[in-house]
Scaffold this motif. Structure first.
Motif, PDB file in Angstrom:
ATOM      1  N   ASP A  12      -6.187  13.021   0.463  1.00 16.11           N
ATOM      2  CA  ASP A  12      -5.003  12.173   0.584  1.00 16.11           C
ATOM      3  C   ASP A  12      -4.042  12.911   1.532  1.00 16.11           C
ATOM      4  O   ASP A  12      -4.172  14.131   1.720  1.00 16.11           O
ATOM      5  CB  ASP A  12      -4.396  12.010  -0.818  1.00 16.11           C
ATOM      6  N   ASP A  14      -0.033  12.148   2.050  1.00 16.22           N
ATOM      7  CA  ASP A  14       1.310  12.372   1.493  1.00 16.22           C
ATOM      8  C   ASP A  14       1.212  13.013   0.111  1.00 16.22           C
ATOM      9  O   ASP A  14       0.683  12.404  -0.816  1.00 16.22           O
ATOM     10  CB  ASP A  14       2.053  11.036   1.335  1.00 16.22           C
ATOM     11  N   GLY A  49       1.118   6.720  -3.329  1.00 19.45           N
ATOM     12  CA  GLY A  49      -0.169   6.109  -2.983  1.00 19.45           C
ATOM     13  C   GLY A  49      -0.122   4.594  -2.915  1.00 19.45           C
ATOM     14  O   GLY A  49      -1.127   3.950  -2.646  1.00 19.45           O
ATOM     15  N   VAL A  50       1.054   4.017  -3.155  1.00 16.40           N
ATOM     16  CA  VAL A  50       1.211   2.555  -3.167  1.00 16.40           C
ATOM     17  C   VAL A  50       1.797   2.115  -1.821  1.00 16.40           C
ATOM     18  O   VAL A  50       2.673   2.783  -1.278  1.00 16.40           O
ATOM     19  CB  VAL A  50       2.137   2.146  -4.352  1.00 16.40           C
ATOM     20  N   ARG A  52       3.765   0.229   1.343  1.00 15.63           N
ATOM     21  CA  ARG A  52       5.211   0.073   1.535  1.00 15.63           C
ATOM     22  C   ARG A  52       5.748  -1.173   0.819  1.00 15.63           C
ATOM     23  O   ARG A  52       6.714  -1.102   0.059  1.00 15.63           O
ATOM     24  CB  ARG A  52       5.502  -0.006   3.037  1.00 15.63           C
ATOM     25  N   SER A 119      -5.335   7.730   3.760  1.00 16.65           N
ATOM     26  CA  SER A 119      -3.909   7.521   3.499  1.00 16.65           C
ATOM     27  C   SER A 119      -3.559   6.060   3.732  1.00 16.65           C
ATOM     28  O   SER A 119      -3.942   5.503   4.768  1.00 16.65           O
ATOM     29  CB  SER A 119      -3.084   8.397   4.442  1.00 16.65           C
ATOM     30  N   VAL A 120      -2.821   5.455   2.806  1.00 16.80           N
ATOM     31  CA  VAL A 120      -2.402   4.065   3.030  1.00 16.80           C
ATOM     32  C   VAL A 120      -1.122   3.997   3.868  1.00 16.80           C
ATOM     33  O   VAL A 120      -0.553   2.935   4.064  1.00 16.80           O
ATOM     34  CB  VAL A 120      -2.214   3.276   1.704  1.00 16.80           C
ATOM     35  N   SER A 121      -0.681   5.145   4.382  1.00 17.52           N
ATOM     36  CA  SER A 121       0.554   5.149   5.170  1.00 17.52           C
ATOM     37  C   SER A 121       0.333   4.667   6.600  1.00 17.52           C
ATOM     38  O   SER A 121      -0.611   5.083   7.267  1.00 17.52           O
ATOM     39  CB  SER A 121       1.136   6.562   5.213  1.00 17.52           C
ATOM     40  N   ARG A 122       1.251   3.812   7.059  1.00 17.74           N
ATOM     41  CA  ARG A 122       1.220   3.372   8.462  1.00 17.74           C
ATOM     42  C   ARG A 122       1.722   4.482   9.384  1.00 17.74           C
ATOM     43  O   ARG A 122       1.630   4.374  10.597  1.00 17.74           O
ATOM     44  CB  ARG A 122       2.084   2.115   8.644  1.00 17.74           C
ATOM     45  N   ASN A 123       2.278   5.531   8.797  1.00 15.90           N
ATOM     46  CA  ASN A 123       2.781   6.665   9.588  1.00 15.90           C
ATOM     47  C   ASN A 123       1.811   7.845   9.591  1.00 15.90           C
ATOM     48  O   ASN A 123       2.167   8.929  10.049  1.00 15.90           O
ATOM     49  CB  ASN A 123       4.122   7.127   9.011  1.00 15.90           C
ATOM     50  N   LYS A 150      -4.517   1.627  -2.380  1.00 13.94           N
ATOM     51  CA  LYS A 150      -4.930   2.292  -3.608  1.00 13.94           C
ATOM     52  C   LYS A 150      -4.211   1.548  -4.750  1.00 13.94           C
ATOM     53  O   LYS A 150      -3.102   1.089  -4.523  1.00 13.94           O
ATOM     54  CB  LYS A 150      -4.497   3.772  -3.582  1.00 13.94           C
TER      55      LYS A 150
HETATM   56  P1  B16 Z   1       4.241   4.018   4.850  1.00 14.15           P
HETATM   57  P2  B16 Z   1      -0.809   8.363   0.938  1.00 14.15           P
HETATM   58  C1  B16 Z   1       1.206   6.616   0.838  1.00 14.15           C
HETATM   59  O1  B16 Z   1       0.493   7.608   1.497  1.00 14.15           O
HETATM   60  C2  B16 Z   1       2.377   7.188   0.071  1.00 14.15           C
HETATM   61  O2  B16 Z   1       1.906   7.967  -1.019  1.00 14.15           O
HETATM   62  C3  B16 Z   1       3.245   6.077  -0.472  1.00 14.15           C
HETATM   63  O3  B16 Z   1       4.365   6.626  -1.149  1.00 14.15           O
HETATM   64  C4  B16 Z   1       3.712   5.200   0.685  1.00 14.15           C
HETATM   65  O4  B16 Z   1       4.507   4.112   0.220  1.00 14.15           O
HETATM   66  C5  B16 Z   1       2.491   4.664   1.411  1.00 14.15           C
HETATM   67  O5  B16 Z   1       1.708   5.756   1.882  1.00 14.15           O
HETATM   68  C6  B16 Z   1       2.861   3.799   2.597  1.00 14.15           C
HETATM   69  O6  B16 Z   1       3.492   4.591   3.561  1.00 14.15           O
HETATM   70  O7  B16 Z   1       5.493   3.365   4.394  1.00 14.15           O
HETATM   71  O8  B16 Z   1       4.449   5.251   5.689  1.00 14.15           O
HETATM   72  O9  B16 Z   1       3.281   3.041   5.495  1.00 14.15           O
HETATM   73  O10 B16 Z   1      -0.393   9.056  -0.311  1.00 14.15           O
HETATM   74  O11 B16 Z   1      -1.874   7.306   0.726  1.00 14.15           O
HETATM   75  O12 B16 Z   1      -1.147   9.321   2.056  1.00 14.15           O
END
Ligand code: B16
Ligand code: MG
Length: 225
Positions: A12, A14, A49-50, A52, A119-123, A150
């Protein structure tokens, strides 16, 4: 040479590779405050992990405001939170890689085992660049590559498929309860970093304790159980 019994390790981002989970919290807390909703670190465990938009829904529910905004207003709020979060990301440097992570990655690679990132993050790509880890992983699955967040297994199963790894011979490392559920639904071995991850197959309190020899020993016990 000892036969390889693990195909891949999927990390993972973040909260495991770097503490950007804390920056997510600070940015959400500010948005929540503007809406008159108070959230704390305990509540924040539910956001890890949830995605945005799902995180925003959980915060609005916490304030009983889930029916008070249009989709377009919610999109504006999520964008505002993201701009705030991105301001924090500008401060990120390789010094912000969590303790023990680089050593763990090195030890896995020495054995010729693939490593992935889920990672579900767009960043995610911005974070990896800031940490100078953009060329470290054999495959990166981020929000753009999956439809479901997730705890759905899609993200970890996608990583396994792209790494040509059998999920039962793959280890996932997570700091979020939604992430552990995703790993378990993928039938992988779940390593949890943190204090509230009861469903993990092996738990450590912090990334410093992520030692490859110990993880392998726990995996062996699990697969032979
Ligand atoms: P973003 P991970 C997740 O990343 C974060 O744990 C979660 O808190 C966040 O809301 C999600 O990415 C979306 O991130 O706003 O940057 O798209 O833990 O899967 O690496
Ligand atoms: Mg995380």
């Amino acid at each position: 040479m000892e036969e390889k019994f693990i195909d891949a390790v999927v990390f993972d981002l973040d909260g495991v590779i770097t503490d950007s989970a804390h920056y997510h919290f600070l940015a959400w807390r500010e948005l929540a405050r503007e809406l008159g909703i108070s959230i704390n670190e305990v509540f924040n465990e539910r956001l890890k992990g949830v995605s945005r938009m799902d995180s925003l829904e959980l915060i609005l529910q916490e304030g009983n405001l889930q029916n008070d905004f249009t989709l377009s207003e919610k999109a504006t709020m999520a964008e505002k939170k993201n701009l705030h979060y991105c301001e924090f990301l500008k401060k990120l440097t390789p010094q912000d890689i969590m303790p023990g992570i680089l050593e763990l990655i090195t030890n896995i690679k020495i054995e010729g085992i693939s490593i992935g990132l889920a990672s579900v993050s767009r960043n995610a790509s911005t974070v990896l660049k800031a940490l100078k880890l953009e060329d470290t992983f054999d495959y990166v699955v981020d929000a753009a590559k999956v439809k479901k967040s997730k705890p759905d297994p899609e993200i970890f199963l996608t990583a396994c498929k792209q790494l040509d790894a059998n999920p039962k011979r793959t280890i996932g490392i997570e700091d979020a309860s939604a992430g552990i559920d995703s790993i378990k639904a993928s039938e992988m071995f779940a390593v949890g970093v943190g204090n509230t991850l009861n469903k993990a197959d092996y738990k450590v309190h912090s990334t410093k304790e992520l030692q490859w020899e110990l993880i392998k020993a726990e995996y062996k016990k699990w697969i032979e159980r």
